[in-house]
Design a protein around this motif. Structure first.
Motif, PDB file in Angstrom:
ATOM      1  N   GLY A 134      10.245   3.073  12.577  1.00 45.87           N
ATOM      2  CA  GLY A 134      11.092   4.258  12.526  1.00 45.87           C
ATOM      3  C   GLY A 134      11.887   4.490  11.264  1.00 45.87           C
ATOM      4  N   VAL A 135      11.381   4.017  10.104  1.00 44.67           N
ATOM      5  CA  VAL A 135      12.180   4.180   8.883  1.00 44.67           C
ATOM      6  C   VAL A 135      11.515   5.025   7.801  1.00 44.67           C
ATOM      7  CG1 VAL A 135      13.478   2.050   9.230  1.00 44.67           C
ATOM      8  CG2 VAL A 135      11.334   1.985   7.956  1.00 44.67           C
ATOM      9  N   HIS A 136      10.264   5.470   8.016  1.00 48.50           N
ATOM     10  CA  HIS A 136       9.584   6.271   6.995  1.00 48.50           C
ATOM     11  C   HIS A 136       8.726   7.347   7.626  1.00 48.50           C
ATOM     12  CE1 HIS A 136      10.525   4.657   3.058  1.00 48.50           C
ATOM     13  NE2 HIS A 136      10.363   3.419   3.498  1.00 48.50           N
ATOM     14  N   PHE A 187      12.413   8.738  19.232  1.00 48.52           N
ATOM     15  CA  PHE A 187      11.410   7.829  18.667  1.00 48.52           C
ATOM     16  C   PHE A 187      11.899   6.397  18.796  1.00 48.52           C
ATOM     17  CE2 PHE A 187      14.392   8.696  15.336  1.00 48.52           C
ATOM     18  CZ  PHE A 187      14.437   7.563  14.532  1.00 48.52           C
ATOM     19  N   TYR A 188      11.000   5.469  18.474  1.00 48.64           N
ATOM     20  CA  TYR A 188      11.311   4.047  18.565  1.00 48.64           C
ATOM     21  C   TYR A 188      11.726   3.529  17.194  1.00 48.64           C
ATOM     22  CZ  TYR A 188       8.794   4.611  22.933  1.00 48.64           C
ATOM     23  OH  TYR A 188       8.379   5.048  24.169  1.00 48.64           O
ATOM     24  N   GLN A 189      12.860   2.857  17.157  1.00 55.48           N
ATOM     25  CA  GLN A 189      13.375   2.322  15.900  1.00 55.48           C
ATOM     26  C   GLN A 189      13.731   0.851  16.084  1.00 55.48           C
ATOM     27  OE1 GLN A 189      16.778   1.422  14.831  1.00 55.48           O
ATOM     28  NE2 GLN A 189      15.974   0.992  12.781  1.00 55.48           N
ATOM     29  N   ALA A 190      13.368   0.039  15.107  1.00 48.93           N
ATOM     30  CA  ALA A 190      13.671  -1.393  15.152  1.00 48.93           C
ATOM     31  C   ALA A 190      14.033  -1.860  13.753  1.00 48.93           C
ATOM     32  CB  ALA A 190      12.470  -2.187  15.682  1.00 48.93           C
ATOM     33  N   GLY A 191      14.848  -2.891  13.664  1.00 47.76           N
ATOM     34  CA  GLY A 191      15.256  -3.390  12.366  1.00 47.76           C
ATOM     35  C   GLY A 191      16.410  -2.589  11.792  1.00 47.76           C
ATOM     36  N   PRO A 192      16.664  -2.723  10.486  1.00 45.05           N
ATOM     37  CA  PRO A 192      17.776  -2.007   9.848  1.00 45.05           C
ATOM     38  C   PRO A 192      17.682  -0.499  10.062  1.00 45.05           C
ATOM     39  CG  PRO A 192      16.894  -3.672   8.371  1.00 45.05           C
ATOM     40  CD  PRO A 192      15.951  -3.597   9.536  1.00 45.05           C
ATOM     41  N   ALA A 193      18.825   0.133  10.319  1.00 45.63           N
ATOM     42  CA  ALA A 193      18.857   1.575  10.615  1.00 45.63           C
ATOM     43  C   ALA A 193      19.123   2.367   9.338  1.00 45.63           C
ATOM     44  CB  ALA A 193      19.926   1.866  11.666  1.00 45.63           C
ATOM     45  N   TYR A 194      18.105   2.458   8.475  1.00 49.04           N
ATOM     46  CA  TYR A 194      18.252   3.211   7.225  1.00 49.04           C
ATOM     47  C   TYR A 194      18.298   4.713   7.510  1.00 49.04           C
ATOM     48  CZ  TYR A 194      16.741  -1.221   5.161  1.00 49.04           C
ATOM     49  OH  TYR A 194      16.636  -2.539   4.809  1.00 49.04           O
ATOM     50  N   ARG A 195      19.050   5.430   6.647  1.00 49.72           N
ATOM     51  CA  ARG A 195      19.184   6.874   6.835  1.00 49.72           C
ATOM     52  C   ARG A 195      18.894   7.685   5.576  1.00 49.72           C
ATOM     53  NH1 ARG A 195      21.948   8.429  11.476  1.00 49.72           N
ATOM     54  NH2 ARG A 195      22.698   6.690  12.764  1.00 49.72           N
ATOM     55  N   ARG A 196      18.829   7.048   4.408  1.00 47.67           N
ATOM     56  CA  ARG A 196      18.664   7.793   3.158  1.00 47.67           C
ATOM     57  C   ARG A 196      17.459   7.270   2.370  1.00 47.67           C
ATOM     58  NH1 ARG A 196      22.160   6.821  -0.482  1.00 47.67           N
ATOM     59  NH2 ARG A 196      21.820   8.784  -1.591  1.00 47.67           N
ATOM     60  N   VAL A 197      17.193   7.983   1.255  1.00 52.07           N
ATOM     61  CA  VAL A 197      16.133   7.680   0.271  1.00 52.07           C
ATOM     62  C   VAL A 197      14.842   7.212   0.949  1.00 52.07           C
ATOM     63  CG1 VAL A 197      17.599   7.320  -1.726  1.00 52.07           C
ATOM     64  CG2 VAL A 197      17.252   5.426  -0.174  1.00 52.07           C
ATOM     65  N   SER A 198      14.253   8.115   1.687  1.00 54.63           N
ATOM     66  CA  SER A 198      13.047   7.780   2.440  1.00 54.63           C
ATOM     67  C   SER A 198      11.783   7.826   1.587  1.00 54.63           C
ATOM     68  CB  SER A 198      12.900   8.746   3.619  1.00 54.63           C
ATOM     69  OG  SER A 198      11.800   8.408   4.427  1.00 54.63           O
ATOM     70  N   PHE A 199      11.724   8.774   0.661  1.00 51.68           N
ATOM     71  CA  PHE A 199      10.478   9.037  -0.086  1.00 51.68           C
ATOM     72  C   PHE A 199      10.513   8.373  -1.459  1.00 51.68           C
ATOM     73  CE2 PHE A 199       7.852  11.644  -2.931  1.00 51.68           C
ATOM     74  CZ  PHE A 199       6.687  11.757  -2.200  1.00 51.68           C
ATOM     75  N   PRO A 200       9.496   7.547  -1.787  1.00 51.62           N
ATOM     76  CA  PRO A 200       8.355   7.099  -0.990  1.00 51.62           C
ATOM     77  C   PRO A 200       8.626   5.713  -0.398  1.00 51.62           C
ATOM     78  CG  PRO A 200       7.955   6.578  -3.270  1.00 51.62           C
ATOM     79  CD  PRO A 200       9.337   7.207  -3.209  1.00 51.62           C
ATOM     80  N   SER A 201       7.613   5.121   0.198  1.00 53.70           N
ATOM     81  CA  SER A 201       7.746   3.809   0.821  1.00 53.70           C
ATOM     82  C   SER A 201       7.403   2.697  -0.171  1.00 53.70           C
ATOM     83  CB  SER A 201       6.821   3.701   2.043  1.00 53.70           C
ATOM     84  OG  SER A 201       6.724   2.354   2.483  1.00 53.70           O
ATOM     85  N   GLY A 202       8.385   1.851  -0.465  1.00 51.80           N
ATOM     86  CA  GLY A 202       8.132   0.708  -1.330  1.00 51.80           C
ATOM     87  C   GLY A 202       7.230  -0.319  -0.669  1.00 51.80           C
ATOM     88  N   HIS A 203       7.319  -0.441   0.662  1.00 52.05           N
ATOM     89  CA  HIS A 203       6.453  -1.380   1.379  1.00 52.05           C
ATOM     90  C   HIS A 203       4.990  -0.953   1.272  1.00 52.05           C
ATOM     91  CE1 HIS A 203      10.229  -2.807   2.987  1.00 52.05           C
ATOM     92  NE2 HIS A 203       9.620  -3.738   3.694  1.00 52.05           N
TER      93      HIS A 203
END
Length: 267
Positions: free
Chosen positions: A167-169, A111-127
């Motif tokens: 690519g973060v959520h 997949f395509y990922q850009a910006g900070p490479a977060y790996r944890r605490v995905s659920f839910p999206s604060g944005h």
């Protein structure tokens, strides 16, 4: 007064989000939907999605509230209440459910990922919660055309989708965040309708100063972690700060008048 529940502008957005959430969970399509959306959005380029994702940042969303302090005080207070609720909605859930992000589950070549490479605490999206709280305040709290409301919902949806595109959520992260943000907007408007807070008093002015500090911080902060969006972030901070201070300056005569009246009454 709380926004009437019979209005489709109140109940339809969270109902659609909940229905889609149930569908994704029932079909187990979370990963497949993420990959399909992530690849479909790639042709627009990372800069497009990175700038949209910046609009869902909590500090940016709060700064955007500041200019409303004098002209639409009910939206100002409702937005602050919604920010507290949406923050609790996301952070409490994140603490209870430490869901890995796409980068921790899928290979970087998938997949395509850009910006900070977060790996944890995905659920839910604060944005997503911030975007839908902001859109909900204006859709439910300000009388406007259907076209304007539809455009606000479209923008909030694109801001939410940007979290998949960078690519973060996962899709379920966005949908649960959308529900929390919209519910926070409704509760914020209901609370203002119940207690009728004013921004023309000392409390409102202090709240304005707090948000002015948030807007000023955007001029120097790099907390979003995306260098490409810093010019836009600083431009938003500058506009909101200048506009907000202008509105607050026009509130000062009323504030002084209210204090004088109170002093004569107490005397």
């Amino acid at each position: 007064m709380a926004p009437p529940l019979r209005s489709p502008w109140v109940w339809l957005p969270p109902a659609v989000a909940l229905a889609l959430l149930a569908l994704v969970l029932a079909t187990g399509a979370n990963r497949a939907a993420f990959l399909a959306l992530n690849h479909a959005g790639h042709p627009l380029g990372p800069l497009f999605w990175l700038h949209l994702t910046m609009l869902g940042d909590g500090a940016v969303a709060l700064a955007l509230v500041l200019p409303s302090i004098r002209r639409v005080p009910h939206c100002f207070w409702a937005a602050l209440a919604a920010a507290v609720f949406a923050g609790l909605w996301t952070q409490v859930t994140k603490q209870l459910m430490d869901v890995p992000r796409p980068l921790a589950v899928l290979g970087p070549d998938q997949f395509y990922q850009a910006g900070p490479a977060y790996r944890r605490v995905s659920f839910p999206s604060g944005h997503a919660a911030a975007a839908f709280a902001t859109a909900g305040i204006w859709c439910m709290g300000v009388a406007g055309s259907r076209l304007l409301r539809a455009l606000l919902l479209l923008l909030a949806t694109l801001v939410s989708l940007s979290r998949i595109m960078v690519g973060v959520h996962w899709p379920v992260d966005l949908l649960w965040g959308m529900v929390g943000g919209w519910l926070g907007a409704w509760l914020g408007l209901a609370m203002h309708g119940r207690w009728g807070w004013r921004t023309s008093g000392v409390g409102g002015f202090l709240a304005g100063l707090l948000l002015a500090g948030v807007a000023a911080a955007l001029l120097v902060s790099s907390h979003i972690g995306i260098p490409a969006v810093l010019p836009a972030q600083r431009a938003i901070g500058c506009v909101c700060l200048v506009w907000g201070i202008w509105e607050m300056a026009h509130m000062l005569p009323r504030l002084r008048w209210r204090q004088q009246i109170k002093g004569k009454t107490d005397g």
